[in-house]
Write an enzyme that holds these catalytic residues in place. Sequence first.
Site, PDB file in Angstrom:
ATOM      1  CE  LYS A 171      -2.034   3.223   1.978  1.00 24.90           C
ATOM      2  NZ  LYS A 171      -1.815   4.589   1.465  1.00 24.90           N
ATOM      3  N   GLY A 202      -4.897   3.544  -2.187  1.00 26.53           N
ATOM      4  CA  GLY A 202      -6.037   4.169  -1.531  1.00 26.53           C
ATOM      5  C   GLY A 202      -5.551   4.936  -0.318  1.00 26.53           C
ATOM      6  N   GLY A 204      -4.811   5.847   3.744  1.00 24.42           N
ATOM      7  CA  GLY A 204      -4.280   5.120   4.892  1.00 24.42           C
ATOM      8  C   GLY A 204      -5.374   4.567   5.788  1.00 24.42           C
ATOM      9  N   PRO A 205      -6.304   5.418   6.217  1.00 18.99           N
ATOM     10  CG  PRO A 205      -7.177   7.326   7.229  1.00 18.99           C
ATOM     11  CD  PRO A 205      -6.309   6.881   6.092  1.00 18.99           C
ATOM     12  CB  VAL A 207      -6.111   0.919   1.294  1.00 19.08           C
ATOM     13  CG1 VAL A 207      -5.124  -0.143   0.842  1.00 19.08           C
ATOM     14  CG2 VAL A 207      -7.234   1.062   0.282  1.00 19.08           C
ATOM     15  N   GLY A 208      -4.852   1.135   4.180  1.00 21.04           N
ATOM     16  CA  GLY A 208      -3.755   0.814   5.102  1.00 21.04           C
ATOM     17  C   GLY A 208      -4.258   0.089   6.339  1.00 21.04           C
ATOM     18  CD  GLU A 246      13.244   1.654   9.491  1.00 19.98           C
ATOM     19  OE1 GLU A 246      13.789   2.684   9.933  1.00 19.98           O
ATOM     20  OE2 GLU A 246      13.730   0.523   9.631  1.00 19.98           O
ATOM     21  CB  CYS A 280      13.030  10.125   7.968  1.00 23.70           C
ATOM     22  SG  CYS A 280      13.914   8.956   6.960  1.00 23.70           S
ATOM     23  CD  GLU A 380       9.919  13.842  10.757  1.00 27.39           C
ATOM     24  OE1 GLU A 380       8.776  13.366  10.832  1.00 27.39           O
ATOM     25  OE2 GLU A 380      10.912  13.196  10.372  1.00 27.39           O
TER      26      GLU A 380
HETATM   27  P1  NAD Z   1       2.073   8.952   7.082  1.00 22.55           P
HETATM   28  O1  NAD Z   1       2.243   8.236   8.375  1.00 22.55           O
HETATM   29  O2  NAD Z   1       1.012   9.955   6.963  1.00 22.55           O
HETATM   30  O3  NAD Z   1       1.750   7.902   5.917  1.00 22.55           O
HETATM   31  C1  NAD Z   1       2.595   6.814   5.633  1.00 22.55           C
HETATM   32  C2  NAD Z   1       1.759   5.702   5.024  1.00 22.55           C
HETATM   33  O4  NAD Z   1       0.839   5.236   5.996  1.00 22.55           O
HETATM   34  C3  NAD Z   1       0.933   6.153   3.820  1.00 22.55           C
HETATM   35  O5  NAD Z   1       0.897   5.101   2.873  1.00 22.55           O
HETATM   36  C4  NAD Z   1      -0.438   6.357   4.430  1.00 22.55           C
HETATM   37  O6  NAD Z   1      -1.489   6.215   3.518  1.00 22.55           O
HETATM   38  C5  NAD Z   1      -0.470   5.254   5.473  1.00 22.55           C
HETATM   39  N1  NAD Z   1      -1.422   5.471   6.567  1.00 22.55           N
HETATM   40  C6  NAD Z   1      -1.868   6.651   7.068  1.00 22.55           C
HETATM   41  N2  NAD Z   1      -2.772   6.419   8.064  1.00 22.55           N
HETATM   42  C7  NAD Z   1      -2.877   5.079   8.192  1.00 22.55           C
HETATM   43  C8  NAD Z   1      -3.633   4.219   9.047  1.00 22.55           C
HETATM   44  N3  NAD Z   1      -4.488   4.693   9.966  1.00 22.55           N
HETATM   45  N4  NAD Z   1      -3.464   2.884   8.921  1.00 22.55           N
HETATM   46  C9  NAD Z   1      -2.630   2.377   8.012  1.00 22.55           C
HETATM   47  N5  NAD Z   1      -1.899   3.134   7.164  1.00 22.55           N
HETATM   48  C10 NAD Z   1      -2.019   4.471   7.257  1.00 22.55           C
HETATM   49  O7  NAD Z   1       3.493   9.520   6.714  1.00 22.55           O
HETATM   50  P2  NAD Z   1       3.882  10.384   5.427  1.00 22.55           P
HETATM   51  O8  NAD Z   1       3.379  11.762   5.637  1.00 22.55           O
HETATM   52  O9  NAD Z   1       3.517   9.656   4.186  1.00 22.55           O
HETATM   53  O10 NAD Z   1       5.477  10.357   5.496  1.00 22.55           O
HETATM   54  C11 NAD Z   1       6.219  11.276   6.222  1.00 22.55           C
HETATM   55  C12 NAD Z   1       6.731  10.650   7.503  1.00 22.55           C
HETATM   56  O11 NAD Z   1       7.479   9.488   7.228  1.00 22.55           O
HETATM   57  C13 NAD Z   1       7.679  11.549   8.254  1.00 22.55           C
HETATM   58  O12 NAD Z   1       7.340  11.573   9.617  1.00 22.55           O
HETATM   59  C14 NAD Z   1       9.030  10.905   8.071  1.00 22.55           C
HETATM   60  O13 NAD Z   1       9.976  11.167   9.057  1.00 22.55           O
HETATM   61  C15 NAD Z   1       8.683   9.483   7.991  1.00 22.55           C
HETATM   62  N6  NAD Z   1       9.735   8.741   7.312  1.00 22.55           N
HETATM   63  C16 NAD Z   1      10.520   7.884   8.013  1.00 22.55           C
HETATM   64  C17 NAD Z   1      11.538   7.200   7.400  1.00 22.55           C
HETATM   65  C18 NAD Z   1      12.404   6.239   8.147  1.00 22.55           C
HETATM   66  O14 NAD Z   1      12.976   5.386   7.520  1.00 22.55           O
HETATM   67  N7  NAD Z   1      12.518   6.331   9.437  1.00 22.55           N
HETATM   68  C19 NAD Z   1      11.757   7.373   6.056  1.00 22.55           C
HETATM   69  C20 NAD Z   1      10.964   8.271   5.358  1.00 22.55           C
HETATM   70  C21 NAD Z   1       9.939   8.937   6.011  1.00 22.55           C
END
Ligand code: NAD
Length: 473
Positions: A171, A202, A204-205, A207-208, A246, A280, A380
């Site tokens: 996803k 799709g 996050g809330p 499909v994820g 991560e 990140c 962040e």
């Molecule tokens: P996010 O948490 O909003 O979304 C990440 C993924 O999770 C997306 O595919 C999203 O659709 C999904 N998602 C959102 N809500 C969900 C839920 N309730 N259930 C299941 N899946 C859900 O993060 P983002 O805005 O896409 O990415 C930015 C963040 O990612 C930053 O905080 C950054 O630091 C972090 N990041 C970490 C690393 C690492 O390796 N540590 C690398 C890159 C980015």
Amino acid sequence: MNTERDELFIDGAWTSPSGSQTMPVENPTTEDVMGHIPEGDAQDVDRAVKAAAGALDEWSQVPAEERAAYVAKIAEGLAARQTELAELVTGELGMPINWSNMIQAGLPQLTFGSMPDVLSQVALEEEIGNALVVREPRGVVAAITPWNYPLHQIALKIAPALTAGNTVVLKPSEVVPLNAFLLFEVIEELGLPAGVVNLVTGTGPVVGQALAEHSLVDMITFTGSTGTGKRLGEVAARQVKRIALELGGKSANIILDDADLEQAVGAGVFNCYLNSSQTCIAQTRMLVPESRLDEATDIALTNAQAQVVGDPMAEGTTLGPLVSAAQRDRVRNYIDKGVAEGATLVTGGSEAPEGLDKGYFVQPTVFTNVSNDMTIAQEEIFGPVLSIIPYRDDDHAVEIANDSQYGLSGAVWSGDDDRAMGVARRIRTGQIEVNGGSFNPMAPFGGYKQSGHGREAGKFGLEEFFEVKAILR
Ligand code: NAD
């Protein structure tokens, strides 16, 4: 380049989603809609997970070397479409094209291509007395990824998961998703057995969440924000599922008093602003000795003003837009907060950069005299905002660096390598650079504290995807 997508990849074929909803994909430079993706739902997730579960037994029996060879072929397929891929990610994300070419299109090839070698570094079987200890796949893996290094983050999960014999449902981020479709076109051509790897797009809330909660999913591997990571951790805990997280970071760049300031500050500013700081491991806190604060601030100012902000497709641009209007607004709020909390604004600010009213641009911003308890030093930001924080002595610098909920990365600079190493060992992060040590794509990558748990990349990344079984004879 096909940016209008209305099918998901499930059970070895492109297939219509259960509903007819689509989601727009926006180009953050032009603010135009550049394509669409299907907005999948729980039924699509269910089909994909069942396909992955059905393919597990057969795929796990394929010799590991053969699996790794399949995965390595994905690298060749991506290499053949390198330029298209780089342009696509620059369109969706806004990273300057030269960097997209090297990082967004290049790094995934390295990860997929490395699997035969990485596999050879892991013992699939070992003996402990009468026990034959074997490493086996964990099962069906749910991979949920973010938008900032989209294909790299997908590769870090899919490549080792498949090599270890797992089957996968991906996803990807709905914000920068088109690159994932290109990847699956490459995968389709390889003719992997049906169901081994599936794509459902799709929100996050919807499909994820459905994917993470599915009872046939054995492991969740997630990269994204700490907030979502915590939520998924709860889902995993309820079902006693494996999870690798991560998450975010707030990395400190510690410049010791004997460092070459020009070099250390210049490298620090570059690191901080890469990908408009949507990274990140961005070194967003620059720690400098209080006796050299003014000098360091001047150098940072010069480097920040040398940034070329604008069209990421144009030659010479170093700073593209942020990925979305929401992200831009969030970052501008942080800048206002920095001012309100009393940090000294050296350059930048929350207004749009001059002449760039269209596109989600933010000025490269530097604050100095920042105190580590300010919001801009603790949270962040994910936008081009550097905070320069003065410290008294080495112990104080270590204390400030570790005074963070995060623990992902960082840097130390000193004229004396041993001194820098001594400080590096005291920093509680999963990675740290010493005197400009360069990024190593095979080194373990991951966090301490609220930056997550588990490691990605190289042999440590592969090991995450194995269960260990003892066969007693
Ligand atoms: P996010 O948490 O909003 O979304 C990440 C993924 O999770 C997306 O595919 C999203 O659709 C999904 N998602 C959102 N809500 C969900 C839920 N309730 N259930 C299941 N899946 C859900 O993060 P983002 O805005 O896409 O990415 C930015 C963040 O990612 C930053 O905080 C950054 O630091 C972090 N990041 C970490 C690393 C690492 O390796 N540590 C690398 C890159 C980015």
